[in-house]
Design a protein around this motif. Structure first.
Motif, short mmCIF file in Angstrom:
data_model
loop_
_atom_site.label_atom_id
_atom_site.label_comp_id
_atom_site.label_asym_id
_atom_site.label_seq_id
_atom_site.Cartn_x
_atom_site.Cartn_y
_atom_site.Cartn_z
N PHE A 60 0.83 -1.20 0.00
CA PHE A 60 0.00 0.00 0.00
C PHE A 60 0.86 1.25 0.00
N ASP A 62 0.47 5.90 -0.42
CA ASP A 62 -0.42 7.04 -0.17
C ASP A 62 -1.22 6.81 1.11
N GLU A 64 -2.73 7.32 4.69
CA GLU A 64 -3.19 8.37 5.61
C GLU A 64 -3.73 7.69 6.85
N THR A 84 -6.51 5.12 5.38
CA THR A 84 -6.88 5.12 3.97
C THR A 84 -5.60 4.97 3.18
N MET A 85 -5.59 4.03 2.22
CA MET A 85 -4.37 3.74 1.48
C MET A 85 -4.72 3.17 0.12
N THR A 86 -3.74 3.22 -0.79
CA THR A 86 -3.94 2.72 -2.14
C THR A 86 -3.19 1.40 -2.31
N HIS A 87 -3.87 0.40 -2.84
CA HIS A 87 -3.28 -0.92 -3.06
C HIS A 87 -2.47 -0.89 -4.35
N THR A 88 -1.15 -0.69 -4.22
CA THR A 88 -0.27 -0.51 -5.39
C THR A 88 0.79 -1.60 -5.54
N ARG A 105 -8.34 2.40 -3.73
CA ARG A 105 -8.13 3.13 -2.48
C ARG A 105 -9.07 2.52 -1.45
N THR A 107 -10.32 2.03 2.77
CA THR A 107 -10.37 2.67 4.08
C THR A 107 -10.78 1.62 5.10
N GLN A 136 -13.60 -4.19 -0.46
CA GLN A 136 -13.10 -3.02 -1.16
C GLN A 136 -12.09 -3.40 -2.25
#
Length: 148
Positions: A60, A62, A64, A84-88, A105, A107, A136
């Motif tokens: 993950f 980004d 927060e 909250t984060m982006t799965h990258t 993204r 949460t 999600q």
């Protein structure tokens, strides 16, 4: 005796390490025999906890993290949090299944309870809805609770 402010800061530090996959931070704030539990995970040492976090290190970005008011009393502290984060990157699940990056993204909302021995955390318990993250990421349809 360690102050409540110091213990609260230590709890925030370990929460940040958990979401960022910072295995090195574990040794700074946890006892070698730390016991930790979260959905689908249980470890009984700082080494095991660090290895678990290292598996998430690049999953993950980004990130927060928002930690709600802390309650610290005696040898215990607790916090509500949301991340909250982006799965990258690849996400390795407890059963060694790898979920390839989705770009989604997510949460999560949860709570953590920590127990202290001196200045260090000797026990951690984290609670969150694991199904929400799977939903999600598109791994589960809550309507039928089955994997795609």
């Amino acid at each position: 005796m360690t102050s409540s402010v110091t213990r609260a800061a230590t709890l925030v530090q370990v929460l940040r390490a958990a979401v960022e996959g910072d295995a090195a931070a574990v040794e700074k704030v946890c006892t070698p025999d730390v016991a930790a539990w979260a959905p689908a995970v249980s470890v009984s040492s700082a080494t095991e906890l660090a290895a678990l976090l290292a598996r998430r290190e690049h999953a993950f970005t980004d990130i927060e993290l928002d930690v709600a008011p802390l309650d610290v009393a005696g040898d215990f502290a607790c916090a509500e949090w949301s991340v909250t984060m982006t799965h990258t990157g690849p996400l390795v699940l407890a059963d060694d299944t790898v979920v390839e990056p989705t770009g989604v993204r997510v949460t999560l909302h949860g709570a953590t309870v920590a127990e202290y021995r001196g200045d260090l955390i000797c026990s951690l318990r984290q609670y969150w809805d694991e199904l929400t993250m799977a939903e999600q990421l598109g791994l589960v349809d809550r309507a039928d609770n089955s994997a795609p």
